[in-house]
Design an enzyme around this catalytic site. Structure first.
Site, mmCIF file in Angstrom:
data_model
loop_
_atom_site.group_PDB
_atom_site.id
_atom_site.type_symbol
_atom_site.label_atom_id
_atom_site.label_comp_id
_atom_site.label_asym_id
_atom_site.label_seq_id
_atom_site.Cartn_x
_atom_site.Cartn_y
_atom_site.Cartn_z
ATOM 1 C CG HIS A 60 -6.821 -34.542 10.425
ATOM 2 N ND1 HIS A 60 -7.317 -33.583 9.735
ATOM 3 C CD2 HIS A 60 -5.740 -34.699 9.762
ATOM 4 C CE1 HIS A 60 -6.825 -33.004 8.871
ATOM 5 N NE2 HIS A 60 -5.746 -33.875 8.798
ATOM 6 C CD GLU A 62 -11.270 -34.120 14.186
ATOM 7 O OE1 GLU A 62 -11.636 -32.922 14.152
ATOM 8 O OE2 GLU A 62 -10.067 -34.498 13.773
ATOM 9 C CB ALA A 175 27.675 -12.186 24.763
ATOM 10 N NE ARG A 197 17.295 -23.839 19.582
ATOM 11 C CZ ARG A 197 18.465 -24.360 19.575
ATOM 12 N NH1 ARG A 197 19.026 -25.599 19.173
ATOM 13 N NH2 ARG A 197 19.384 -23.408 19.755
ATOM 14 N NE ARG A 220 22.738 -29.664 20.793
ATOM 15 C CZ ARG A 220 22.549 -28.481 20.198
ATOM 16 N NH1 ARG A 220 21.455 -28.391 19.242
ATOM 17 N NH2 ARG A 220 23.016 -27.468 20.953
ATOM 18 C CB SER A 235 22.421 -8.946 4.068
ATOM 19 O OG SER A 235 21.441 -8.702 4.735
ATOM 20 C CD GLU A 309 17.396 -20.444 20.270
ATOM 21 O OE1 GLU A 309 18.665 -20.621 20.539
ATOM 22 O OE2 GLU A 309 16.690 -21.239 20.533
ATOM 23 N N GLY A 311 21.578 -12.544 17.682
ATOM 24 C CA GLY A 311 22.232 -11.637 18.378
ATOM 25 C C GLY A 311 21.619 -10.073 18.383
ATOM 26 C CG LEU A 314 18.496 -10.767 13.161
ATOM 27 C CD1 LEU A 314 18.193 -9.834 11.872
ATOM 28 C CD2 LEU A 314 18.897 -12.255 12.554
#
Length: 376
Positions: A60, A62, A175, A197, A220, A235, A309, A311, A314
């Site tokens: 950690h 410290e 879009a 991200r 990336r 789903s 991230e 559409g 959702l």
């Protein structure tokens, strides 16, 4: 990376600010542990040692600062430690940091904010005070909490902090009607999006985005030690086994409402598992994935920040259920006309039904405007 610490600190505030800068180096490294920085200085402000939290299971902040002081040949007896989160007081994969500071003979410990972990929650400060160390809490507490807002959320609510990222035009389109969306915003905004991200323990999208855009969902454009867990809300278990997000590096978790063991789903489930994906059955109403249950499960998995991230459909589901803690919107100086919206909501019959937010901050990223908002 070498520590560009000043040789001396003018006051407690400057020392804590530097500790916070060190803590930021733990982004993309320390999860699920909090991001913590520590500076040890003489009463006159001369730097003795500094460090930040390492990968889970390693030292950690410290302990790293104590090791740094030792490597410099400095004695820390009677010195002051400035740490961005209360030193831990429990035995986990590492020994309690408060005990390490006590054993080193520190004279004073200034912590920005108390640790929300019930296993600590003031016990670190109490143990050091009982050992005769002068202690204090509250210096730059707001900044320290923001840096670990996901850790606080998970400790206090059992679920991660949920941030929804949207890239849109000035007229709110994500879009064109034909689905084309690359690229509405510029390269600086996309790089900045990867920085968010990198903050997250998990990046989530929906099956619609997987089918339409075939994203990688990894980090990336910036260096990182950890790749966030990639999560798909699917789903009916329709993720293609050759989807790009199933490729290394990093792990993939698919939440489905269809039982993977059902006869008609077994072949698809086996194909996805063969690509390394984990399947989790969390069915909610109307044969959809239970989004609240997703958050609880991710919290149990140690995810501090969830980055969405997805559409417009959702996005609308997350927002309607009141599960989003922050909107991260990149707005390009373009007008697209007819197209897909940020989120599928309404239609509302009165303005009182609108979801109301408060602005957190805004600024230019290249030619695009970055807006952050949280629920009012």
């Amino acid at each position: 990376m070498p520590d560009p610490s000043p040789a001396n600190f003018a006051d407690d505030l400057s020392a804590m600010r530097h500790a916070l800068a060190l803590a930021e180096r733990a982004i993309g490294l320390s999860d699920p542990n909090p991001r913590v920085g520590c500076v040890i200085a003489t009463p006159g402000g001369r730097l003795l040692g500094s460090g930040h939290t390492q990968a889970a299971g390693l030292a950690h902040a410290e302990v790293m600062a104590l090791r740094d002081a030792h490597a410099r040949g400095e004695s820390v007896r009677g010195a002051t430690a400035f740490v961005t989160l209360e030193p831990c007081a429990h035995q986990g994969r590492t020994a309690p940091c408060c005990d390490a500071l006590i054993a080193a003979g520190l004279g004073r410990v200034v912590a920005a904010i108390a640790d929300p972990n019930p296993l600590v929650a003031g016990q670190g400060i109490a143990r050091m005070a009982a050992a005769g160390i002068q202690t204090s809490l509250g210096l730059l507490a707001d900044e320290a909490r923001e840096l670990n807002i996901g850790f606080f959320s998970r400790m206090q609510t059992g679920r991660p902090f949920v941030r929804m990222k949207i890239a849109a035009s000035m007229d709110g389109r994500t879009a064109l009607l034909n689905g084309v969306s690359q690229w509405i915003t510029g390269s600086p905004a996309r790089t900045d999006g990867h920085a968010w991200r990198r903050r997250a323990g998990a990046v989530l999208t929906g099956i619609g985005t997987v089918k339409d855009d075939n994203p990688r969902l990894d980090v990336r454009l910036l260096p990182t030690v950890l790749q966030p867990l990639r999560v798909v809300i699917d789903s009916r278990l329709e993720t293609p086994p050759d989807a790009r997000l199933l490729a290394p590096p990093g792990q993939v978790l698919i939440y489905c409402a269809m039982e993977p063991q059902a006869e008609h789903a077994q072949a698809q489930a086996e194909a996805l598992r063969a690509q390394g994906a984990e399947l989790m059955h969390l069915a909610g109403p109307k044969a959809k994935v239970d989004l609240a249950a997703v958050l609880s499960d991710l919290g149990r998995r140690g995810i501090n920040e969830l980055h969405i991230e997805a559409g417009h459909k959702l996005n609308g589901s997350w927002l309607r259920e009141g599960l989003v803690d922050e909107l991260l919107i990149y707005m390009a100086p373009k007008m697209l006309g007819a197209g897909l919206e940020m989120a599928s909501l309404g239609p509302f019959e009165s303005l009182e039904q609108a979801l109301t937010w408060r602005w957190q901050d805004c600024g230019l990223i290249g030619e695009d405007l970055r807006l952050r908002a949280r629920p009012r």
